[in-house]
Motif scaffolding. Structure first.
Motif, mmCIF file in Angstrom:
data_model
loop_
_atom_site.group_PDB
_atom_site.id
_atom_site.type_symbol
_atom_site.label_atom_id
_atom_site.label_comp_id
_atom_site.label_asym_id
_atom_site.label_seq_id
_atom_site.Cartn_x
_atom_site.Cartn_y
_atom_site.Cartn_z
ATOM 1 N N PHE A 171 -52.222 13.260 -15.844
ATOM 2 C CA PHE A 171 -51.110 14.202 -15.976
ATOM 3 C C PHE A 171 -51.136 15.182 -14.804
ATOM 4 O O PHE A 171 -50.107 15.442 -14.170
ATOM 5 C CB PHE A 171 -51.197 14.962 -17.301
ATOM 6 N N ALA A 172 -52.331 15.718 -14.512
ATOM 7 C CA ALA A 172 -52.461 16.671 -13.410
ATOM 8 C C ALA A 172 -52.162 16.004 -12.068
ATOM 9 O O ALA A 172 -51.464 16.566 -11.217
ATOM 10 C CB ALA A 172 -53.865 17.270 -13.401
ATOM 11 N N THR A 173 -52.669 14.766 -11.872
ATOM 12 C CA THR A 173 -52.464 14.055 -10.596
ATOM 13 C C THR A 173 -50.986 13.798 -10.346
ATOM 14 O O THR A 173 -50.460 14.065 -9.251
ATOM 15 C CB THR A 173 -53.224 12.714 -10.608
ATOM 16 N N LEU A 174 -50.300 13.271 -11.359
ATOM 17 C CA LEU A 174 -48.882 12.936 -11.192
ATOM 18 C C LEU A 174 -48.016 14.191 -11.047
ATOM 19 O O LEU A 174 -47.088 14.235 -10.230
ATOM 20 C CB LEU A 174 -48.405 12.093 -12.369
ATOM 21 N N GLN A 175 -48.313 15.215 -11.833
ATOM 22 C CA GLN A 175 -47.530 16.445 -11.736
ATOM 23 C C GLN A 175 -47.740 17.132 -10.391
ATOM 24 O O GLN A 175 -46.785 17.646 -9.793
ATOM 25 C CB GLN A 175 -47.886 17.381 -12.891
ATOM 26 N N ASP A 176 -48.977 17.120 -9.885
ATOM 27 C CA ASP A 176 -49.248 17.708 -8.572
ATOM 28 C C ASP A 176 -48.520 16.935 -7.477
ATOM 29 O O ASP A 176 -47.981 17.534 -6.530
ATOM 30 C CB ASP A 176 -50.751 17.714 -8.285
ATOM 31 N N PHE A 177 -48.506 15.608 -7.601
ATOM 32 C CA PHE A 177 -47.792 14.809 -6.611
ATOM 33 C C PHE A 177 -46.299 15.132 -6.645
ATOM 34 O O PHE A 177 -45.656 15.272 -5.594
ATOM 35 C CB PHE A 177 -47.987 13.318 -6.862
ATOM 36 N N GLY A 178 -45.741 15.243 -7.850
ATOM 37 C CA GLY A 178 -44.321 15.558 -7.987
ATOM 38 C C GLY A 178 -43.978 16.884 -7.325
ATOM 39 O O GLY A 178 -42.979 16.985 -6.599
ATOM 40 N N LYS A 179 -44.795 17.906 -7.545
ATOM 41 C CA LYS A 179 -44.534 19.213 -6.934
ATOM 42 C C LYS A 179 -44.643 19.146 -5.415
ATOM 43 O O LYS A 179 -43.844 19.743 -4.697
ATOM 44 C CB LYS A 179 -45.515 20.251 -7.483
ATOM 45 N N SER A 180 -45.630 18.378 -4.916
ATOM 46 C CA SER A 180 -45.829 18.284 -3.466
ATOM 47 C C SER A 180 -44.672 17.553 -2.786
ATOM 48 O O SER A 180 -44.436 17.729 -1.588
ATOM 49 C CB SER A 180 -47.142 17.566 -3.148
ATOM 50 N N ALA A 181 -43.940 16.717 -3.544
ATOM 51 C CA ALA A 181 -42.795 16.001 -2.971
ATOM 52 C C ALA A 181 -41.628 16.934 -2.685
ATOM 53 O O ALA A 181 -40.724 16.597 -1.926
ATOM 54 C CB ALA A 181 -42.347 14.888 -3.918
ATOM 55 N N GLU A 182 -41.635 18.124 -3.307
ATOM 56 C CA GLU A 182 -40.576 19.124 -3.127
ATOM 57 C C GLU A 182 -39.193 18.539 -3.405
ATOM 58 O O GLU A 182 -38.218 18.805 -2.693
ATOM 59 C CB GLU A 182 -40.635 19.721 -1.710
ATOM 60 N N GLU A 183 -39.121 17.718 -4.434
ATOM 61 C CA GLU A 183 -37.867 17.111 -4.872
ATOM 62 C C GLU A 183 -37.943 16.939 -6.392
ATOM 63 O O GLU A 183 -38.655 16.060 -6.884
ATOM 64 C CB GLU A 183 -37.646 15.764 -4.191
ATOM 65 N N PRO A 184 -37.227 17.796 -7.154
ATOM 66 C CA PRO A 184 -37.293 17.718 -8.619
ATOM 67 C C PRO A 184 -36.948 16.347 -9.204
ATOM 68 O O PRO A 184 -37.383 16.022 -10.305
ATOM 69 C CB PRO A 184 -36.287 18.782 -9.068
ATOM 70 N N LEU A 185 -36.162 15.540 -8.487
ATOM 71 C CA LEU A 185 -35.849 14.203 -8.996
ATOM 72 C C LEU A 185 -37.108 13.349 -9.120
ATOM 73 O O LEU A 185 -37.225 12.530 -10.032
ATOM 74 C CB LEU A 185 -34.838 13.506 -8.074
ATOM 75 N N VAL A 186 -38.056 13.538 -8.200
ATOM 76 C CA VAL A 186 -39.337 12.831 -8.282
ATOM 77 C C VAL A 186 -40.087 13.291 -9.533
ATOM 78 O O VAL A 186 -40.667 12.482 -10.265
ATOM 79 C CB VAL A 186 -40.185 13.087 -7.020
ATOM 80 N N GLU A 187 -40.061 14.587 -9.793
ATOM 81 C CA GLU A 187 -40.737 15.130 -10.968
ATOM 82 C C GLU A 187 -40.093 14.636 -12.270
ATOM 83 O O GLU A 187 -40.790 14.367 -13.245
ATOM 84 C CB GLU A 187 -40.733 16.656 -10.910
ATOM 85 N N LEU A 188 -38.769 14.516 -12.273
ATOM 86 C CA LEU A 188 -38.088 13.992 -13.458
ATOM 87 C C LEU A 188 -38.483 12.540 -13.708
ATOM 88 O O LEU A 188 -38.655 12.117 -14.858
ATOM 89 C CB LEU A 188 -36.567 14.074 -13.284
ATOM 90 N N PHE A 189 -38.613 11.774 -12.639
ATOM 91 C CA PHE A 189 -39.037 10.378 -12.749
ATOM 92 C C PHE A 189 -40.432 10.292 -13.371
ATOM 93 O O PHE A 189 -40.701 9.446 -14.227
ATOM 94 C CB PHE A 189 -39.014 9.735 -11.354
ATOM 95 N N ILE A 190 -41.322 11.178 -12.950
ATOM 96 C CA ILE A 190 -42.675 11.233 -13.509
ATOM 97 C C ILE A 190 -42.638 11.707 -14.954
ATOM 98 O O ILE A 190 -43.308 11.154 -15.831
ATOM 99 C CB ILE A 190 -43.562 12.161 -12.647
ATOM 100 N N TYR A 191 -41.829 12.734 -15.211
ATOM 101 C CA TYR A 191 -41.699 13.272 -16.577
ATOM 102 C C TYR A 191 -41.210 12.192 -17.543
ATOM 103 O O TYR A 191 -41.712 12.071 -18.671
ATOM 104 C CB TYR A 191 -40.733 14.454 -16.577
ATOM 105 N N ASP A 192 -40.250 11.391 -17.113
ATOM 106 C CA ASP A 192 -39.734 10.304 -17.953
ATOM 107 C C ASP A 192 -40.856 9.363 -18.375
ATOM 108 O O ASP A 192 -40.930 8.932 -19.528
ATOM 109 C CB ASP A 192 -38.655 9.535 -17.197
#
Length: 349
Positions: A171-192
Motif C-alpha cells: 500500500f505504501a509502495t504504490l501510494q508513494d509511486f502514485g504521488k511521485s508521478a504528480e498525476e492524480p489519474l495514476v493515483e486513481l488507477f492505483i486506488y481502483d
C-alpha cells in the motif's frame, strides 16, 4: 542518432498541429484486424473493455502499423486504452466480455495535443512500450509492473502474518509511486486496484482509509487539478463510504449511520451525474454529426432512421434513385461508417 532526431522532430511537429496522434506497430499477422481507441472516464471501468468507451477504430495495415489522429479529445489528461482485436470470432459480444484470449491492450495517459507511439519492444512484443510527448503516458505501465511484483510477494509467502506485512508494505509502495508521478489519474488507477472488493487488498484498504491521511490528500489533488470531472466526485463519495464502513461499529453509532447515509447519497448523486453527462455527451455528439451534413443529407438520415429504402427516400424527396445513392455514399464518408445499420446506431444510441 539521426533516426532518433527525426523521431523527436516528428513528435514536436505533430504537437504544433494541435491534435493528437496515437500510432504504433504490432505483428504483421494482425494485418486487417480492427484496433480500437477508448476513453476511460470512469476509473472503475479500467480493468476490461467496455463498448461505450470506444471513441474510434481503425485497421492494422499490411506492415503491422496503425494510427489514430484527430482533434476531438479532452484538453486535460485522461486515461485511454488502445485495444487490438485479435479474435478469430467476429462476435463483438464474446470479445468485449473478455472471452478472447488473443487480444492485446494497453492503458496510457494522454490529452488532445499529445503524440504517442507504441513501438514493438526488443523482444518483439507489441503494446508494451510507450514513447510520448506526455511524460505521464507510461506511468500506468509502471504501475502494472509494480502490481506484478506485489502478486509475487503475496504468492511466495501466503501466511496470514506475511499477508498483513505485505499489505502494509505494498500500500505504501504504490501510494508513494502514485504521488511521485504528480498525476492524480495514476493515483486513481492505483486506488481502483487497492480498494477493489474482489481483491485480497480490500480488507487492508478498509483499515487504511480510516487512518491514513493519504486519501484526503488525493482528494485535494483531484479537486485542484480536475475540479469539474465526474471521477473526482465519485472518488469523494467512495472514500467517505469506505471510512464509514471501517468505523461502523464505533461508539458513535448514530453519527456514523447519518454520515453513511450522506455518503450513500453522494455516491448516488455521482452515478446520476455520470448518467446525465453521458446523455448530454451523446446529444452533443449527435448534434455535431448533424452539423457536418447538408440539409438534404440530414433529411436522408431521417428517412434512414425510419427504415425507408432508397426507392422510398427518392420518392419522398422527389429526386432520382442514383441521387439518393450518391448522398448515402457521402454520408458514409462524413460519418466514417460503411452501412445504413451503423448510421442508425450512431443516431439512435
Amino acid at each position: 542518432m539521426r533516426r532518433y532526431f527525426l523521431f523527436v522532430l516528428f513528435l514536436n511537429s505533430a504537437a504544433l498541429l494541435a491534435q493528437y496522434q496515437f500510432s504504433g506497430e504490432v505483428s504483421q499477422i494482425n494485418a486487417g484486424n480492427t484496433i480500437y481507441l477508448s476513453l476511460v472516464e470512469d476509473y472503475r471501468k479500467s480493468s476490461r473493455i467496455y463498448l461505450n468507451q470506444i471513441v474510434k477504430k481503425t485497421q492494422v495495415d499490411s506492415l503491422g502499423h496503425f494510427q489514430f489522429e484527430g482533434n476531438n479529445l479532452p484538453k486535460e489528461n485522461r486515461i485511454y486504452r488502445i485495444h487490438l482485436d485479435g479474435c478469430t470470432n467476429t462476435s463483438e459480444d464474446n470479445h468485449f466480455l473478455g472471452q478472447c484470449n488473443n487480444s492485446k491492450s494497453v492503458l496510457f495517459i494522454a490529452n488532445n495535443l499529445d503524440t504517442v507511439q507504441f513501438p514493438t519492444s526488443f523482444e518483439d512484443q507489441s503494446l508494451c512500450t510507450i514513447v510520448s510527448t506526455n511524460p505521464k503516458s507510461e506511468a500506468l505501465l509502471q504501475v502494472e509492473f509494480l502490481k506484478d511484483e506485489m502478486v509475487f510477494d503475496f504468492m511466495e509467502y501466503p501466511g496470514e502474518t506475511s499477508k498483513n506485512l505485505n499489505s502494509k508494505k505494498w500500500f505504501a509502495t504504490l501510494q508513494d509511486f502514485g504521488k511521485s508521478a504528480e498525476e492524480p489519474l495514476v493515483e486513481l488507477f492505483i486506488y481502483d486496484f487497492l480498494s477493489d472488493k474482489r481483491n485480497e487488498t480490500y480488507t487492508h484498504y478498509l483499515q487504511d482509509v480510516s487512518a491514513n491521511s493519504y486519501y484526503e490528500g488525493l482528494l485535494n489533488r483531484l479537486q485542484s487539478i480536475y475540479p469539474e470531472a465526474g471521477f473526482t466526485l465519485e472518488y469523494a463519495a467512495e472514500i467517505a463510504t469506505g471510512q464509514q464502513l471501517a468505523n461502523f461499529n464505533s461508539p458513535k453509532t448514530w453519527d456514523l449511520k447519518y454520515l453513511l447515509i450522506l455518503a450513500l447519497i453522494l455516491s448516488l448523486l455521482a452515478n446520476v451525474y455520470f448518467i446525465t453527462k453521458q446523455k448530454l455527451n451523446v446529444r452533443t455528439a449527435k448534434k455535431s454529426m448533424r452539423q457536418k451534413l447538408t440539409p438534404q443529407e440530414q433529411k436522408i438520415v431521417d428517412h434512414i432512421l425510419q427504415e425507408k429504402s432508397n426507392k422510398e427516400i427518392a420518392t419522398a424527396l422527389f429526386v432520382s434513385h442514383s441521387t439518393v445513392k450518391t448522398h448515402i455514399n457521402n454520408l458514409y464518408k462524413k460519418l466514417e461508417v460503411s452501412s445504413r445499420e451503423e448510421i442508425v446506431a450512431l443516431f439512435k444510441k
